[in-house]
Design a protein around this motif. Structure first.
Motif, PDB file in Angstrom:
ATOM      1  N   ARG A 186       7.451  15.548   7.539  1.00 50.71           N
ATOM      2  CA  ARG A 186       7.430  16.936   7.049  1.00 50.71           C
ATOM      3  C   ARG A 186       8.023  17.028   5.647  1.00 50.71           C
ATOM      4  NH1 ARG A 186       9.019  18.021  12.401  1.00 50.71           N
ATOM      5  NH2 ARG A 186      11.205  18.255  11.767  1.00 50.71           N
ATOM      6  N   ILE A 187       9.154  16.368   5.447  1.00 52.32           N
ATOM      7  CA  ILE A 187       9.789  16.394   4.123  1.00 52.32           C
ATOM      8  C   ILE A 187       8.885  15.727   3.093  1.00 52.32           C
ATOM      9  CG2 ILE A 187      11.746  15.541   2.761  1.00 52.32           C
ATOM     10  CD1 ILE A 187      13.437  15.739   5.335  1.00 52.32           C
ATOM     11  N   GLY A 188       8.244  14.626   3.521  1.00 52.12           N
ATOM     12  CA  GLY A 188       7.395  13.874   2.606  1.00 52.12           C
ATOM     13  C   GLY A 188       6.016  14.460   2.408  1.00 52.12           C
ATOM     14  N   GLY A 189       5.650  15.440   3.234  1.00 52.38           N
ATOM     15  CA  GLY A 189       4.344  16.062   3.107  1.00 52.38           C
ATOM     16  C   GLY A 189       3.199  15.123   3.455  1.00 52.38           C
TER      17      GLY A 189
ATOM     18  N   TRP B 168       0.826  -1.211   0.000  1.00 54.91           N
ATOM     19  CA  TRP B 168       0.000   0.000   0.000  1.00 54.91           C
ATOM     20  C   TRP B 168       0.859   1.260   0.000  1.00 54.91           C
ATOM     21  CZ3 TRP B 168      -0.170   3.815   3.793  1.00 54.91           C
ATOM     22  CH2 TRP B 168      -1.118   4.815   3.575  1.00 54.91           C
ATOM     23  N   VAL B 169       1.871   1.310   0.878  1.00 56.12           N
ATOM     24  CA  VAL B 169       2.666   2.536   0.989  1.00 56.12           C
ATOM     25  C   VAL B 169       3.546   2.734  -0.243  1.00 56.12           C
ATOM     26  CG1 VAL B 169       4.710   1.662   2.241  1.00 56.12           C
ATOM     27  CG2 VAL B 169       3.899   3.979   2.654  1.00 56.12           C
ATOM     28  N   LEU B 170       4.071   1.636  -0.816  1.00 55.19           N
ATOM     29  CA  LEU B 170       4.864   1.775  -2.042  1.00 55.19           C
ATOM     30  C   LEU B 170       3.992   2.298  -3.189  1.00 55.19           C
ATOM     31  CD1 LEU B 170       7.083  -1.464  -1.987  1.00 55.19           C
ATOM     32  CD2 LEU B 170       7.779   0.867  -1.429  1.00 55.19           C
ATOM     33  N   GLY B 171       2.764   1.764  -3.283  1.00 55.29           N
ATOM     34  CA  GLY B 171       1.857   2.250  -4.320  1.00 55.29           C
ATOM     35  C   GLY B 171       1.479   3.704  -4.121  1.00 55.29           C
ATOM     36  N   LYS B 172       1.224   4.074  -2.867  1.00 57.72           N
ATOM     37  CA  LYS B 172       0.846   5.455  -2.555  1.00 57.72           C
ATOM     38  C   LYS B 172       1.953   6.424  -2.935  1.00 57.72           C
ATOM     39  CE  LYS B 172      -0.100   8.386   1.521  1.00 57.72           C
ATOM     40  NZ  LYS B 172      -1.314   9.068   1.023  1.00 57.72           N
ATOM     41  N   LEU B 173       3.206   6.005  -2.731  1.00 62.07           N
ATOM     42  CA  LEU B 173       4.343   6.897  -2.963  1.00 62.07           C
ATOM     43  C   LEU B 173       4.966   6.721  -4.343  1.00 62.07           C
ATOM     44  CD1 LEU B 173       6.018   6.546   0.559  1.00 62.07           C
ATOM     45  CD2 LEU B 173       4.652   8.458  -0.286  1.00 62.07           C
ATOM     46  N   GLY B 174       4.487   5.753  -5.111  1.00 55.12           N
ATOM     47  CA  GLY B 174       5.023   5.543  -6.453  1.00 55.12           C
ATOM     48  C   GLY B 174       6.438   5.008  -6.477  1.00 55.12           C
ATOM     49  N   ILE B 175       6.772   4.146  -5.512  1.00 53.05           N
ATOM     50  CA  ILE B 175       8.114   3.573  -5.415  1.00 53.05           C
ATOM     51  C   ILE B 175       8.057   2.120  -5.881  1.00 53.05           C
ATOM     52  CG2 ILE B 175       9.954   2.901  -3.811  1.00 53.05           C
ATOM     53  CD1 ILE B 175       9.205   5.334  -2.123  1.00 53.05           C
ATOM     54  N   PRO B 176       8.953   1.697  -6.778  1.00 55.34           N
ATOM     55  CA  PRO B 176       8.919   0.318  -7.290  1.00 55.34           C
ATOM     56  C   PRO B 176       9.120  -0.723  -6.189  1.00 55.34           C
ATOM     57  CG  PRO B 176      10.327   1.709  -8.661  1.00 55.34           C
ATOM     58  CD  PRO B 176       9.995   2.512  -7.444  1.00 55.34           C
ATOM     59  N   VAL B 177       8.471  -1.863  -6.357  1.00 54.70           N
ATOM     60  CA  VAL B 177       8.630  -2.982  -5.424  1.00 54.70           C
ATOM     61  C   VAL B 177      10.000  -3.623  -5.650  1.00 54.70           C
ATOM     62  CG1 VAL B 177       7.743  -5.258  -4.776  1.00 54.70           C
ATOM     63  CG2 VAL B 177       6.151  -3.411  -5.384  1.00 54.70           C
ATOM     64  N   PRO B 178      10.775  -3.859  -4.590  1.00 51.93           N
ATOM     65  CA  PRO B 178      12.080  -4.505  -4.770  1.00 51.93           C
ATOM     66  C   PRO B 178      11.936  -5.919  -5.339  1.00 51.93           C
ATOM     67  CG  PRO B 178      11.904  -3.539  -2.584  1.00 51.93           C
ATOM     68  CD  PRO B 178      10.541  -3.484  -3.191  1.00 51.93           C
ATOM     69  N   GLU B 179      12.964  -6.349  -6.065  1.00 56.96           N
ATOM     70  CA  GLU B 179      12.956  -7.685  -6.660  1.00 56.96           C
ATOM     71  C   GLU B 179      12.958  -8.762  -5.580  1.00 56.96           C
ATOM     72  OE1 GLU B 179      15.776 -10.574  -9.460  1.00 56.96           O
ATOM     73  OE2 GLU B 179      16.274  -8.459  -9.198  1.00 56.96           O
ATOM     74  N   LEU B 180      12.187  -9.819  -5.807  1.00 51.74           N
ATOM     75  CA  LEU B 180      12.165 -10.979  -4.919  1.00 51.74           C
ATOM     76  C   LEU B 180      13.332 -11.890  -5.268  1.00 51.74           C
ATOM     77  CD1 LEU B 180      10.704 -12.804  -2.816  1.00 51.74           C
ATOM     78  CD2 LEU B 180       9.435 -13.777  -4.744  1.00 51.74           C
ATOM     79  N   ILE B 181      14.152 -12.222  -4.273  1.00 51.59           N
ATOM     80  CA  ILE B 181      15.246 -13.170  -4.472  1.00 51.59           C
ATOM     81  C   ILE B 181      15.139 -14.256  -3.406  1.00 51.59           C
ATOM     82  CG2 ILE B 181      16.770 -11.423  -5.483  1.00 51.59           C
ATOM     83  CD1 ILE B 181      18.332 -11.383  -2.842  1.00 51.59           C
ATOM     84  N   ASP B 182      15.755 -15.413  -3.661  1.00 51.20           N
ATOM     85  CA  ASP B 182      15.761 -16.461  -2.642  1.00 51.20           C
ATOM     86  C   ASP B 182      17.166 -16.899  -2.259  1.00 51.20           C
ATOM     87  OD1 ASP B 182      16.548 -17.913  -4.854  1.00 51.20           O
ATOM     88  OD2 ASP B 182      14.723 -19.125  -4.958  1.00 51.20           O
TER      89      ASP B 182
ATOM     90  N   MET C  28      19.485  15.260   1.177  1.00 49.61           N
ATOM     91  CA  MET C  28      18.065  15.421   1.449  1.00 49.61           C
ATOM     92  C   MET C  28      17.299  14.344   0.698  1.00 49.61           C
ATOM     93  SD  MET C  28      15.644  17.165   2.952  1.00 49.61           S
ATOM     94  CE  MET C  28      16.274  18.826   3.301  1.00 49.61           C
ATOM     95  N   PRO C  29      16.563  13.464   1.382  1.00 53.98           N
ATOM     96  CA  PRO C  29      15.788  12.451   0.666  1.00 53.98           C
ATOM     97  C   PRO C  29      14.672  13.101  -0.126  1.00 53.98           C
ATOM     98  CG  PRO C  29      15.224  12.443   3.002  1.00 53.98           C
ATOM     99  CD  PRO C  29      16.382  13.379   2.844  1.00 53.98           C
ATOM    100  N   SER C  30      14.294  12.452  -1.207  1.00 56.85           N
ATOM    101  CA  SER C  30      13.137  12.932  -1.962  1.00 56.85           C
ATOM    102  C   SER C  30      11.901  12.851  -1.070  1.00 56.85           C
ATOM    103  CB  SER C  30      12.933  12.073  -3.213  1.00 56.85           C
ATOM    104  OG  SER C  30      12.559  10.754  -2.834  1.00 56.85           O
ATOM    105  N   ALA C  31      10.846  13.542  -1.464  1.00 52.18           N
ATOM    106  CA  ALA C  31       9.611  13.526  -0.680  1.00 52.18           C
ATOM    107  C   ALA C  31       9.073  12.103  -0.546  1.00 52.18           C
ATOM    108  CB  ALA C  31       8.569  14.429  -1.324  1.00 52.18           C
TER     109      ALA C  31
END
Length: 310
Positions: free
Chosen positions: A177-180, A55-69, A139-142
């Protein structure tokens, strides 16, 4: 050709394990462009994406990390949010471990040469990583700041866990605050996702293995806003836990249903009644008991069992 370095959290990853890997890989890539061109840091995950993380990755538009085993015999690796071999990526013994960033007890991972280790007594690995952005003048992106805030909120149970420190609160507020983002609303949304999961998903979504003395155990934790609703599925939970106990030869399996509003944990278990009674100085009934004030696996459950068996 750029060399790829894997940044990865523990098996059965929770929000902090995945968000910390993303956040630290991002910071390392920024620093690499400035100081060490030729390296690419890639976040990865060792299990199913928890719904709240999705949910939070989708909300922020951040790609899901690759699944490895696993990782291969010279792959360079950075571990975040753990330092126990049982929880680490398969193949680590043959890889080249470069760093560990963590906030848990020191465990059993060994290396053939010195590495950078950052282990601090805070409530979230994301707190450490957010601080490292500051230390390096980055400074991290929002979106990245919002992700780190979410990870801190999740791991500190909206600041109610005994593992939470003033530094966690200050860093989460700064990242929000940075992320709004509104930090209270973000926390409520994170913990409202548990109700839609299957019993199997709930048990396995934040499940860790421990070896204490001669005892092997698995401890899962579900953080929610209504543990009484969760308890309506008690027999289903216990059935899944008994199957895990048999398949993986655990002495005990514990599931913590940690209630943010009640500020306590409904603890379900399969295994010794006497061990639970002695560890928590409480009388269990039908494989369950309520532990008021207990919010943390690492600080309030594992230490009690370690004192009993250790």
């Amino acid at each position: 050709m750029a060399e790829t370095i894997i940044v990865v959290g523990h098996k059965n990853p929770d929000n902090d394990a995945i968000c910390a890997a993303i956040g630290y890989a991002e910071l390392k890539n920024i620093l690499a462009e400035r100081d060490a061109p030729g390296c690419v840091y890639k976040p990865a995950r060792l299990g199913q994406l928890p719904p709240e993380t999705g949910w939070v990755l989708g909300k922020l538009g951040i790609p899901v990390p690759e699944l490895i085993d696993h990782v291969d015999p010279g792959q360079k690796v950075i571990l975040v949010d753990h330092n126990e071999l049982l929880q680490a990526v398969d193949g680590l013994e043959d890889a080249e471990l470069l760093e560990i960033i963590d906030h848990h007890r020191l465990a059993d991972i060994q290396t053939s040469q010195p590495i950078r280790v950052r282990n601090e007594p805070v409530g979230s690995t994301a707190t450490i990583i957010a601080g490292m952005y500051q230390e390096h003048g980055v400074m991290p992106s929002a979106n990245m700041a919002g992700l780190l805030a979410a990870a801190i909120l999740a791991d500190t149970v909206m600041f109610k866990s005994p593992t939470c420190t003033k530094r966690d609160i200050a860093m989460a507020e700064r990242m929000a605050r940075i992320g709004g983002v509104n930090i209270k609303e973000l926390g409520r949304q994170l913990f409202s996702t548990a109700g839609g999961k299957s019993v199997e998903e709930l048990v396995s979504s934040d499940f860790k293995e421990f070896h204490i003395g001669e005892q092997n155990l698995g401890v899962g934790q579900v953080t929610c806003l209504d543990s009484m609703e969760m308890l309506e599925r008690k027999e289903e939970f216990l059935a899944v836990m008994r199957r895990l106990q048999e398949e993986r030869h655990y002495n005990m399996v514990i599931l913590m249903l940690t209630d943010v509003l009640l500020e306590g944990t409904q603890l379900l278990y399969v295994g010794s009644d006497e061990a639970i009674r002695n560890a928590f100085s409480a009388e269990p009934k039908d494989n369950a008991l309520f532990l008021p004030g207990v919010m943390s696996r690492k600080k309030q459950v594992i230490p009690m069992l370690s004192a009993l068996w250790g």
